[in-house]
Every structure is written in structure tokens, then in C-alpha cells.
Design an enzyme around this catalytic site. Structure first.
Site, PDB file in Angstrom:
ATOM      1  N   ASP A   1       0.810  -1.214   0.000  1.00 23.82           N
ATOM      2  CA  ASP A   1       0.000   0.000   0.000  1.00 23.82           C
ATOM      3  C   ASP A   1       0.844   1.265   0.000  1.00 23.82           C
ATOM      4  O   ASP A   1       2.045   1.231   0.250  1.00 23.82           O
ATOM      5  CB  ASP A   1      -0.978  -0.020   1.194  1.00 23.82           C
ATOM      6  CG  ASP A   1      -0.351  -0.543   2.473  1.00 23.82           C
ATOM      7  OD1 ASP A   1       0.888  -0.556   2.576  1.00 23.82           O
ATOM      8  OD2 ASP A   1      -1.097  -0.932   3.378  1.00 23.82           O
TER       9      ASP A   1
ATOM     10  N   GLU B   1      -9.825  -1.982   5.413  1.00 23.83           N
ATOM     11  CA  GLU B   1     -10.452  -1.690   6.696  1.00 23.83           C
ATOM     12  C   GLU B   1     -11.682  -2.584   6.892  1.00 23.83           C
ATOM     13  O   GLU B   1     -12.184  -3.173   5.923  1.00 23.83           O
ATOM     14  CB  GLU B   1     -10.875  -0.210   6.732  1.00 23.83           C
ATOM     15  CG  GLU B   1      -9.723   0.773   6.551  1.00 23.83           C
ATOM     16  CD  GLU B   1      -8.853   0.940   7.798  1.00 23.83           C
ATOM     17  OE1 GLU B   1      -8.901   0.082   8.713  1.00 23.83           O
ATOM     18  OE2 GLU B   1      -8.124   1.947   7.862  1.00 23.83           O
TER      19      GLU B   1
ATOM     20  N   HIS C   1      -7.337  -4.886  10.363  1.00 30.17           N
ATOM     21  CA  HIS C   1      -7.087  -4.651   8.941  1.00 30.17           C
ATOM     22  C   HIS C   1      -5.801  -5.333   8.485  1.00 30.17           C
ATOM     23  O   HIS C   1      -4.887  -5.571   9.281  1.00 30.17           O
ATOM     24  CB  HIS C   1      -7.114  -3.151   8.585  1.00 30.17           C
ATOM     25  CG  HIS C   1      -5.928  -2.348   9.001  1.00 30.17           C
ATOM     26  ND1 HIS C   1      -6.034  -1.040   9.422  1.00 30.17           N
ATOM     27  CD2 HIS C   1      -4.599  -2.616   9.040  1.00 30.17           C
ATOM     28  CE1 HIS C   1      -4.834  -0.569   9.700  1.00 30.17           C
ATOM     29  NE2 HIS C   1      -3.945  -1.504   9.475  1.00 30.17           N
TER      30      HIS C   1
HETATM   31  C1  F6R Z   1       1.497  -1.551   6.161  1.00 24.98           C
HETATM   32  C2  F6R Z   1       0.153  -2.077   6.275  1.00 24.98           C
HETATM   33  C3  F6R Z   1      -0.622  -2.073   7.544  1.00 24.98           C
HETATM   34  C4  F6R Z   1       0.194  -2.432   8.776  1.00 24.98           C
HETATM   35  C5  F6R Z   1      -0.681  -2.413  10.029  1.00 24.98           C
HETATM   36  C6  F6R Z   1       0.144  -2.641  11.278  1.00 24.98           C
HETATM   37  O1  F6R Z   1       1.989  -1.667   4.835  1.00 24.98           O
HETATM   38  O2  F6R Z   1      -0.343  -2.515   5.292  1.00 24.98           O
HETATM   39  O3  F6R Z   1      -1.700  -2.962   7.427  1.00 24.98           O
HETATM   40  O4  F6R Z   1       0.762  -3.700   8.606  1.00 24.98           O
HETATM   41  O5  F6R Z   1      -1.338  -1.192  10.123  1.00 24.98           O
HETATM   42  O6  F6R Z   1       0.991  -1.534  11.462  1.00 24.98           O
HETATM   43  P1  F6R Z   1       2.173  -1.587  12.527  1.00 24.98           P
HETATM   44  O7  F6R Z   1       3.129  -2.626  12.038  1.00 24.98           O
HETATM   45  O8  F6R Z   1       2.799  -0.213  12.465  1.00 24.98           O
HETATM   46  O9  F6R Z   1       1.562  -1.941  13.842  1.00 24.98           O
END
Ligand code: F6R
Length: 247
Positions: free
Chosen positions: A67, A142, A137
Site C-alpha cells: 500500500d 479496513e 485490517h
Molecule cells: C502496512 C500495512 C498495515 C500495517 C498495520 C500494522 O503496509 O499494510 O496494514 O501492517 O497497520 O501496522 P504496525 O506494524 O505499524 O503496527
């Protein structure tokens, strides 16, 4: 789902790195699906250190990222393109032209989504690395995202904007929209490696492993993937009370 519970972030990163290295050593032209966020940073650090120490080469590896924020150019310090360069790509010998991510500043968002979907058809992920949001997510899919969606533009939820605000100077600087692979692009990967650490992920991890498979918790679709491994620490695994199938 293969569930591996470890003691903490470093052990989670060690286990994830062992899996990634094995894939790249066995297939030097592997397609790696990558994620951003705090969770995979330890994995990327190990890939960089191992490249320097052991010479593991990424010259033929191709990558596809999940993303990108809409409106941020690749050289913007909060863009995911920038994150990937500084946390991984600049530290290994991957060719920049072999790294792929949505173009956050594409003028025609629908055409950009179509381009990325076509690319993913030709670059099927040998492995897709995922983190998980505290709301369940995966990528920026979402709660409520239909499981058959491919790459699309999403309006980020307030909870995701709040979670991500720590990386920006002010909460109002967090972009409100993003490009993301859809659940269908993620499920198309040959193998999935999902990582989770910390108590704030415990409810999402419960839904991922034991909950009903429902778009209300996007990660739950991974229960239907034939080769999915979750590596999580004890805090994130806290609600997986019975240890059946958990190693
Ligand atoms: C990042 C992504 C998100 C994260 C998720 C967890 O490319 O796609 O889905 O993997 O928001 O974020 P962290 O690792 O910062 O807790």
C-alpha cells in the site's frame, strides 16, 4: 493456520527472517510481497545485516508492496516508498526497477489501481509479509472491505489515522486516503507470513485465528489461505487461550 508464539519482538523478527532468507536462497528471483509499519522493521534490519555479513543477494528478487498513501510522492519522508528505501532497499543489492509500489500521486487513481492489478498478475507473490491493524485490517483493507476486492483507494478509518499519527508531526498531516492491494490480491500469494506483537494486537489476533471469517475483521480471511503462518509474541497471543495448534 500455522501459529508460532514467541517471547517478543526480536524473536518474532528472527523467525520471520529465517523464513524469508530460506525463500531467497532457494529462489534468487523470488517475488516478495512486503509491508510497511513498525512490525516488519526488525525483519528488514536482519535482511540488511545478513546481506552485509553473508552476502545474500537480492539482485534478481522482485518486490511488490501492499500500500501507499494517496497524495504522497515517493520522495516524501512519510511515503511508504521512502520507508521501503530507507528501511530495506538501500541496504541490500535489489535493483530499484524491481521494486514496485502504488504511485501515491497518480493523477488517474482508477488507472493506477488497474495497472497495479495487472502487475500483480505477472508478479505473483512467493510470500506476502503482513502486519495487522488493531482493528484487524490487513494492508489498508479496513473492516467492511469485501473479500473479493482487488487494488483500490480507501478512506482510512479514524482508528487507523490515530494509530499512524505517531509517525507524523501532527495528526492532521496523516493522509486520509490510501491505495491498497485488496484481500483478493493478498490471498493470491503462494504463502502468507503475518506478524503481530504487543497487547494492542491481541483482539485482532484472536479474530484472525479463532474468530468468524467476516469482512468485519479483514484478517480473518487468512483462515482460508492454504499456507499461512502467524508469528506473534505472547502479548499479541494473549487471547488465544487454548494452546491447540499453537507452537
Ligand atoms: C502496512 C500495512 C498495515 C500495517 C498495520 C500494522 O503496509 O499494510 O496494514 O501492517 O497497520 O501496522 P504496525 O506494524 O505499524 O503496527
Amino acid at each position: 493456520m500455522n501459529v508460532i508464539v514467541v517471547n517478543g519482538y526480536e524473536e518474532m523478527s528472527d523467525r520471520a527472517f529465517a523464513i524469508m532468507k530460506d525463500i531467497v536462497v532457494k529462489n534468487p528471483a523470488a517475488v516478495l510481497g512486503l509491508a510497511t509499519g513498525s512490525t516488519p522493521i526488525g525483519l528488514y534490519r536482519r535482511m540488511v545485516a545478513d546481506h552485509a555479513a553473508a552476502g545474500t543477494s537480492y539482485r534478481a528478487v522482485r518486490t511488490v508492496n501492499l500500500d501507499e498513501y494517496a497524495g504522497l510522492a515517493p520522495d516524501h519522508e512519510q511515503s511508504y516508498a521512502y520507508f521501503m528505501r530507507t528501511n530495506l532497499f538501500d541496504g541490500i543489492d535489489i535493483l530499484p526497477e524491481n521494486t514496485h509500489i502504488e504511485n501515491g500521486i497518480a493523477e488517474d487513481a482508477a488507472a493506477e489501481c488497474a495497472r497495479y492489478n495487472e502487475l500483480l498478475e505477472t508478479l505473483r507473490q512467493d510470500i506476502q509479509v503482513l502486519g495487522i491493524g488493531s482493528n484487524g485490517h490487513i494492508a489498508f483493507n479496513e473492516p467492511g472491505t469485501p473479500f473479493d476486492m482487488t487494488t483500490h483507494v480507501v478512506d482510512l478509518t479514524e482508528s487507523t489515522i490515530r494509530d499512524n499519527a505517531r509517525l507524523f508531526a501532527r495528526e492532521e498531516d496523516v493522509p486520509r486516503r490510501a491505495f491498497t492491494m485488496g484481500p483478493k490480491n493478498i490471498m493470491n500469494a503462494a504463502r502468507i507470513l503475518i506478524l503481530a506483537n504487543g497487547a494492542n494486537k491481541a483482539r485482532a489476533v484472536y479474530g484472525l485465528v479463532r474468530g468468524e471469517v467476516t469482512p468485519s475483521l479483514p484478517a480473518s480471511i487468512l483462515q482460508h489461505h492454504p499456507d499461512c503462518t502467524l508469528i506473534c509474541d505472547r502479548a499479541a497471543a494473549a487471547l488465544l487461550s487454548d494452546e491447540k495448534g499453537v507452537s
